[in-house]
Design a protein around this motif. Structure first.
Motif, mmCIF file in Angstrom:
data_model
loop_
_atom_site.group_PDB
_atom_site.id
_atom_site.type_symbol
_atom_site.label_atom_id
_atom_site.label_comp_id
_atom_site.label_asym_id
_atom_site.label_seq_id
_atom_site.Cartn_x
_atom_site.Cartn_y
_atom_site.Cartn_z
ATOM 1 N N ASN A 1 0.822 -1.206 0.000
ATOM 2 C CA ASN A 1 0.000 0.000 0.000
ATOM 3 C C ASN A 1 0.856 1.255 0.000
ATOM 4 O OD1 ASN A 1 -2.383 -1.476 0.099
ATOM 5 N ND2 ASN A 1 -2.336 -1.591 2.323
ATOM 6 N N GLY A 2 2.105 1.111 -0.348
ATOM 7 C CA GLY A 2 3.018 2.243 -0.347
ATOM 8 C C GLY A 2 2.821 3.116 -1.568
ATOM 9 N N PRO A 3 3.601 4.161 -1.682
ATOM 10 C CA PRO A 3 3.471 5.093 -2.807
ATOM 11 C C PRO A 3 3.743 4.445 -4.158
ATOM 12 C CG PRO A 3 5.299 5.713 -1.370
ATOM 13 C CD PRO A 3 4.615 4.563 -0.734
ATOM 14 N N HIS A 4 4.577 3.399 -4.166
ATOM 15 C CA HIS A 4 4.864 2.729 -5.438
ATOM 16 C C HIS A 4 3.627 2.047 -6.005
ATOM 17 C CE1 HIS A 4 5.357 -0.339 -2.338
ATOM 18 N NE2 HIS A 4 5.019 -1.222 -3.273
ATOM 19 N N ARG A 5 2.691 1.685 -5.139
ATOM 20 C CA ARG A 5 1.473 1.009 -5.598
ATOM 21 C C ARG A 5 0.660 1.923 -6.512
ATOM 22 N NH1 ARG A 5 -3.609 -1.052 -1.965
ATOM 23 N NH2 ARG A 5 -4.668 -2.175 -3.626
ATOM 24 N N ASN A 6 0.579 3.191 -6.162
ATOM 25 C CA ASN A 6 -0.170 4.138 -6.995
ATOM 26 C C ASN A 6 0.487 4.299 -8.356
ATOM 27 O OD1 ASN A 6 -2.039 4.561 -4.966
ATOM 28 N ND2 ASN A 6 -0.909 6.270 -4.099
ATOM 29 N N LEU A 7 1.810 4.303 -8.386
ATOM 30 C CA LEU A 7 2.521 4.398 -9.661
ATOM 31 C C LEU A 7 2.265 3.158 -10.510
ATOM 32 C CD1 LEU A 7 5.926 5.909 -8.488
ATOM 33 C CD2 LEU A 7 4.063 7.075 -9.685
ATOM 34 N N GLN B 1 -1.585 1.648 -19.694
ATOM 35 C CA GLN B 1 -1.448 0.558 -20.665
ATOM 36 C C GLN B 1 -2.818 0.073 -21.128
ATOM 37 O OE1 GLN B 1 0.910 -2.449 -18.744
ATOM 38 N NE2 GLN B 1 2.848 -1.495 -19.326
ATOM 39 N N LYS B 2 -3.760 -0.029 -20.199
ATOM 40 C CA LYS B 2 -5.102 -0.482 -20.548
ATOM 41 C C LYS B 2 -5.777 0.521 -21.479
ATOM 42 C CE LYS B 2 -9.500 -1.850 -18.532
ATOM 43 N NZ LYS B 2 -10.266 -2.010 -17.284
ATOM 44 N N ALA B 3 -5.644 1.794 -21.180
ATOM 45 C CA ALA B 3 -6.251 2.831 -22.020
ATOM 46 C C ALA B 3 -5.673 2.792 -23.428
ATOM 47 C CB ALA B 3 -6.043 4.205 -21.390
ATOM 48 N N GLU B 4 -4.372 2.587 -23.532
ATOM 49 C CA GLU B 4 -3.723 2.509 -24.844
ATOM 50 C C GLU B 4 -4.217 1.283 -25.610
ATOM 51 O OE1 GLU B 4 -1.145 3.686 -27.921
ATOM 52 O OE2 GLU B 4 -1.894 4.749 -26.179
ATOM 53 N N LEU B 5 -4.340 0.156 -24.933
ATOM 54 C CA LEU B 5 -4.829 -1.067 -25.571
ATOM 55 C C LEU B 5 -6.267 -0.899 -26.051
ATOM 56 C CD1 LEU B 5 -4.387 -4.040 -26.291
ATOM 57 C CD2 LEU B 5 -5.151 -4.623 -23.994
ATOM 58 N N VAL B 6 -7.109 -0.321 -25.221
ATOM 59 C CA VAL B 6 -8.509 -0.091 -25.596
ATOM 60 C C VAL B 6 -8.589 0.849 -26.790
ATOM 61 C CG1 VAL B 6 -10.676 0.966 -24.818
ATOM 62 C CG2 VAL B 6 -9.449 -0.612 -23.322
ATOM 63 N N ARG B 7 -7.755 1.893 -26.795
ATOM 64 C CA ARG B 7 -7.751 2.839 -27.918
ATOM 65 C C ARG B 7 -7.371 2.125 -29.217
ATOM 66 N NH1 ARG B 7 -4.243 5.429 -30.858
ATOM 67 N NH2 ARG B 7 -2.470 4.692 -29.668
ATOM 68 N N LYS B 8 -6.340 1.296 -29.156
ATOM 69 C CA LYS B 8 -5.902 0.567 -30.344
ATOM 70 C C LYS B 8 -6.979 -0.406 -30.822
ATOM 71 C CE LYS B 8 -0.931 0.782 -29.568
ATOM 72 N NZ LYS B 8 0.289 0.005 -29.286
ATOM 73 N N MET B 9 -7.626 -1.081 -29.887
ATOM 74 C CA MET B 9 -8.681 -2.026 -30.258
ATOM 75 C C MET B 9 -9.857 -1.306 -30.914
ATOM 76 S SD MET B 9 -8.631 -4.595 -26.976
ATOM 77 C CE MET B 9 -10.023 -5.547 -27.531
ATOM 78 N N ARG B 10 -10.210 -0.146 -30.382
ATOM 79 C CA ARG B 10 -11.318 0.619 -30.965
ATOM 80 C C ARG B 10 -10.963 1.138 -32.349
ATOM 81 N NH1 ARG B 10 -13.263 3.829 -25.558
ATOM 82 N NH2 ARG B 10 -14.481 2.100 -24.713
ATOM 83 N N GLU B 11 -9.720 1.584 -32.517
ATOM 84 C CA GLU B 11 -9.280 2.034 -33.841
ATOM 85 C C GLU B 11 -9.327 0.881 -34.835
ATOM 86 O OE1 GLU B 11 -5.400 3.717 -33.473
ATOM 87 O OE2 GLU B 11 -6.127 5.581 -32.595
ATOM 88 N N ALA C 1 -0.521 0.720 -15.111
ATOM 89 C CA ALA C 1 -1.438 -0.297 -15.628
ATOM 90 C C ALA C 1 -2.652 0.357 -16.286
ATOM 91 C CB ALA C 1 -1.880 -1.225 -14.503
ATOM 92 N N ALA C 2 -3.159 1.417 -15.700
ATOM 93 C CA ALA C 2 -4.296 2.125 -16.286
ATOM 94 C C ALA C 2 -3.923 2.754 -17.623
ATOM 95 C CB ALA C 2 -4.807 3.196 -15.320
#
Length: 60
Positions: free
Chosen positions: A18-24, A32-42, A29-30
Motif C-alpha cells: 500500500n506504499g506510494p509505489h502502488r499508486n505508480l 497501458q489499458k487505455a492505450e490497448l482499448v484505444r488501439k482495439m477501438r481504432e 497499468a491504467a
C-alpha cells in the motif's frame, strides 16, 4: 517517538503493498489499458469502415 511511529506505519503499509509505489503501478497499468482499448477501438473502427465500404459496393 512520533517519528518512529510514523515510520513504522509507513513501512507496514509498504509491506502490505500500500506504499506510494502502488499508486505508480496502478497508474502505469491504467495507462497501458487505455492505450490497448484505444488501439482495439481504432482497429474495430477501421474494420467496420472496410465492411461498410464492401456493403456499399455490393448493394450497387
Amino acid at each position: 517517538m512520533l517519528r518512529s511511529r510514523v515510520l513504522a506505519v509507513l513501512s507496514r503499509a509498504e509491506r502490505q503493498n500500500n506504499g506510494p509505489h502502488r499508486n505508480l503501478d496502478r497508474q502505469g497499468a491504467a495507462d497501458q489499458k487505455a492505450e490497448l482499448v484505444r488501439k482495439m477501438r481504432e482497429k474495430a473502427g477501421s474494420a467496420e469502415g472496410a465492411g461498410q465500404a464492401g456493403d456499399d459496393t455490393a448493394q450497387s
